[in-house]
Design a protein around this motif. Structure first.
Motif, mmCIF file in Angstrom:
data_model
loop_
_atom_site.group_PDB
_atom_site.id
_atom_site.type_symbol
_atom_site.label_atom_id
_atom_site.label_comp_id
_atom_site.label_asym_id
_atom_site.label_seq_id
_atom_site.Cartn_x
_atom_site.Cartn_y
_atom_site.Cartn_z
ATOM 1 N N ALA A 175 0.828 -1.205 0.000
ATOM 2 C CA ALA A 175 0.000 0.000 0.000
ATOM 3 C C ALA A 175 0.864 1.257 0.000
ATOM 4 O O ALA A 175 0.547 2.244 -0.678
ATOM 5 C CB ALA A 175 -0.939 -0.015 1.198
ATOM 6 N N TRP A 176 1.977 1.238 0.746
ATOM 7 C CA TRP A 176 2.893 2.378 0.719
ATOM 8 C C TRP A 176 3.484 2.554 -0.676
ATOM 9 O O TRP A 176 3.627 3.687 -1.168
ATOM 10 C CB TRP A 176 4.003 2.195 1.747
ATOM 11 C CG TRP A 176 3.566 2.396 3.162
ATOM 12 C CD1 TRP A 176 3.403 1.437 4.132
ATOM 13 C CD2 TRP A 176 3.217 3.638 3.789
ATOM 14 N NE1 TRP A 176 2.975 1.993 5.312
ATOM 15 C CE2 TRP A 176 2.850 3.343 5.133
ATOM 16 C CE3 TRP A 176 3.176 4.962 3.348
ATOM 17 C CZ2 TRP A 176 2.449 4.335 6.031
ATOM 18 C CZ3 TRP A 176 2.780 5.956 4.247
ATOM 19 C CH2 TRP A 176 2.426 5.632 5.562
ATOM 20 N N ALA A 177 3.822 1.441 -1.323
ATOM 21 C CA ALA A 177 4.333 1.511 -2.691
ATOM 22 C C ALA A 177 3.267 2.072 -3.631
ATOM 23 O O ALA A 177 3.573 2.827 -4.564
ATOM 24 C CB ALA A 177 4.769 0.121 -3.165
ATOM 25 N N GLY A 178 2.007 1.722 -3.382
ATOM 26 C CA GLY A 178 0.911 2.252 -4.190
ATOM 27 C C GLY A 178 0.779 3.755 -4.063
ATOM 28 O O GLY A 178 0.561 4.462 -5.065
ATOM 29 N N ILE A 179 0.927 4.266 -2.833
ATOM 30 C CA ILE A 179 0.892 5.722 -2.628
ATOM 31 C C ILE A 179 1.988 6.390 -3.444
ATOM 32 O O ILE A 179 1.768 7.403 -4.118
ATOM 33 C CB ILE A 179 1.058 6.068 -1.133
ATOM 34 C CG1 ILE A 179 -0.176 5.624 -0.341
ATOM 35 C CG2 ILE A 179 1.300 7.571 -0.943
ATOM 36 C CD1 ILE A 179 -0.032 5.773 1.165
ATOM 37 N N ALA A 180 3.197 5.820 -3.386
ATOM 38 C CA ALA A 180 4.325 6.399 -4.124
ATOM 39 C C ALA A 180 4.056 6.412 -5.625
ATOM 40 O O ALA A 180 4.321 7.406 -6.318
ATOM 41 C CB ALA A 180 5.599 5.620 -3.811
ATOM 42 N N GLU A 233 5.269 19.337 -6.656
ATOM 43 C CA GLU A 233 5.705 19.451 -5.261
ATOM 44 C C GLU A 233 4.800 18.635 -4.344
ATOM 45 O O GLU A 233 5.268 17.953 -3.426
ATOM 46 C CB GLU A 233 5.710 20.921 -4.829
ATOM 47 C CG GLU A 233 6.797 21.765 -5.491
ATOM 48 C CD GLU A 233 6.485 22.062 -6.960
ATOM 49 O OE1 GLU A 233 5.294 21.978 -7.360
ATOM 50 O OE2 GLU A 233 7.445 22.364 -7.697
ATOM 51 N N GLU A 234 3.494 18.696 -4.593
ATOM 52 C CA GLU A 234 2.543 17.922 -3.793
ATOM 53 C C GLU A 234 2.779 16.420 -3.962
ATOM 54 O O GLU A 234 2.737 15.652 -2.998
ATOM 55 C CB GLU A 234 1.106 18.270 -4.187
ATOM 56 C CG GLU A 234 0.676 19.663 -3.781
ATOM 57 C CD GLU A 234 -0.657 20.061 -4.375
ATOM 58 O OE1 GLU A 234 -1.354 20.896 -3.768
ATOM 59 O OE2 GLU A 234 -1.014 19.537 -5.465
ATOM 60 N N GLY A 235 3.037 16.037 -5.212
ATOM 61 C CA GLY A 235 3.291 14.631 -5.494
ATOM 62 C C GLY A 235 4.541 14.125 -4.806
ATOM 63 O O GLY A 235 4.541 13.061 -4.178
ATOM 64 N N ARG A 236 5.617 14.925 -4.864
ATOM 65 C CA ARG A 236 6.878 14.513 -4.242
ATOM 66 C C ARG A 236 6.743 14.421 -2.723
ATOM 67 O O ARG A 236 7.354 13.553 -2.093
ATOM 68 C CB ARG A 236 7.975 15.520 -4.595
ATOM 69 C CG ARG A 236 8.327 15.600 -6.072
ATOM 70 C CD ARG A 236 9.098 14.401 -6.537
ATOM 71 N NE ARG A 236 10.407 14.300 -5.892
ATOM 72 C CZ ARG A 236 11.232 13.269 -6.045
ATOM 73 N NH1 ARG A 236 10.861 12.235 -6.796
ATOM 74 N NH2 ARG A 236 12.408 13.251 -5.449
ATOM 75 N N ALA A 237 5.955 15.296 -2.147
ATOM 76 C CA ALA A 237 5.778 15.295 -0.694
ATOM 77 C C ALA A 237 5.113 13.999 -0.221
ATOM 78 O O ALA A 237 5.319 13.574 0.919
ATOM 79 C CB ALA A 237 4.931 16.496 -0.275
ATOM 80 N N LEU A 238 4.340 13.374 -1.106
ATOM 81 C CA LEU A 238 3.694 12.099 -0.781
ATOM 82 C C LEU A 238 4.533 10.902 -1.212
ATOM 83 O O LEU A 238 4.676 9.929 -0.475
ATOM 84 C CB LEU A 238 2.323 12.022 -1.464
ATOM 85 C CG LEU A 238 1.221 12.921 -0.930
ATOM 86 C CD1 LEU A 238 0.024 12.887 -1.879
ATOM 87 C CD2 LEU A 238 0.795 12.465 0.462
ATOM 88 N N SER A 239 5.077 10.977 -2.421
ATOM 89 C CA SER A 239 5.716 9.802 -3.015
ATOM 90 C C SER A 239 7.039 9.418 -2.365
ATOM 91 O O SER A 239 7.307 8.228 -2.150
ATOM 92 C CB SER A 239 5.927 10.009 -4.525
ATOM 93 O OG SER A 239 6.848 11.065 -4.767
ATOM 94 N N VAL A 240 7.867 10.391 -2.058
ATOM 95 C CA VAL A 240 9.202 10.080 -1.526
ATOM 96 C C VAL A 240 9.136 9.363 -0.174
ATOM 97 O O VAL A 240 9.710 8.272 -0.020
ATOM 98 C CB VAL A 240 10.077 11.351 -1.438
ATOM 99 C CG1 VAL A 240 11.397 11.036 -0.747
ATOM 100 C CG2 VAL A 240 10.324 11.918 -2.839
#
Length: 217
Positions: free
Chosen positions: A156-161, A176-183
């Motif tokens: 599930a964490w991999a799915g968020i990324a 920026e929003e995407g990176r704040a979640l994905s990394v």
């Protein structure tokens, strides 16, 4: 997905296969277009607390069944993963694919002990595959819900990324929003399951150094 963990098998991705749903093409036609010798097909029916899984393995040249079986089980997290492992082992045997000890461990691994979290993860993957903005937004919510139910659920964490890296390209959020979640999600997935293919893929997606990303892939 479980079959793809066996090195002796070449498994075509779900995305490539899904376009044949409702196409009316024969098994030999589909197999020729995908470049495979064998096709697995089946269906899953869920009724209350029980599940029926019908699986068939078909020789693409002769269009004959190599193996077929129906599984009726009480639906629990443990039984669901046990069925997946059993099906995988039987298909591997039918195709004469030898499993390494590491592959044996991998196909018997249970990614979560929470059935609701696993269901949310599956819904998230379905939404991610559509590449439609609203479906991907819902997919992100599904993945996040899965991690709330089971904080140690690496898939599930991999799915968020994955979804957070994809959405900016489709206008669903800023980079920026995407990176704040994905990394952090990719790093969390790797910390939980460093040998999980999906976790390694998630990390590769978020690495900014090209050579590091290629090595990770």
């Amino acid at each position: 997905t479980t079959l793809a963990r066996i090195g002796g098998l070449k498994v075509i991705s779900r995305t490539s296969v899904s376009r044949y749903e409702g196409s009316g093409k024969s098994i030999p036609e589909i197999a020729r277009e995908l470049g495979v010798a064998t096709v697995m097909e089946g269906a899953v029916q869920r009724a209350g607390g029980t599940v029926r899984i019908n699986v068939q393995l078909i020789d693409a040249v002769t269009d004959e069944h190599l193996w077929a079986e129906i599984f009726d089980r009480e639906l629990t997290t443990e039984s669901l993963f046990a069925i997946q492992s059993e099906i995988t082992e039987k298909i591997a045997a039918a195709l004469e694919a030898e499993l390494t000890p590491a592959e044996e461990r991998s196909i018997h691994a249970e990614p979560t002990d929470n059935l609701e979290a696993y269901s949310a993860y599956l819904r998230g993957m379905r939404g991610l595959e559509t590449r439609e903005i609203e479906a991907m937004r819902q997919a992100l919510a599904d993945f996040q819900h899965a991690t709330e139910l089971d904080p140690d659920f690496a898939l599930a964490w991999a799915g968020i990324a994955q979804v957070a890296e994809v959405m900016p390209s489709w206008g669903g959020m800023t980079r920026e929003e995407g990176r704040a979640l994905s990394v952090p999600a990719a790093e969390r997935a790797m910390a939980l399951a460093p040998d999980l293919g999906e976790a390694n893929l998630a990390l590769a997606l978020v690495l900014e150094d090209r050579e590091e990303a290629i090595a990770q892939y």
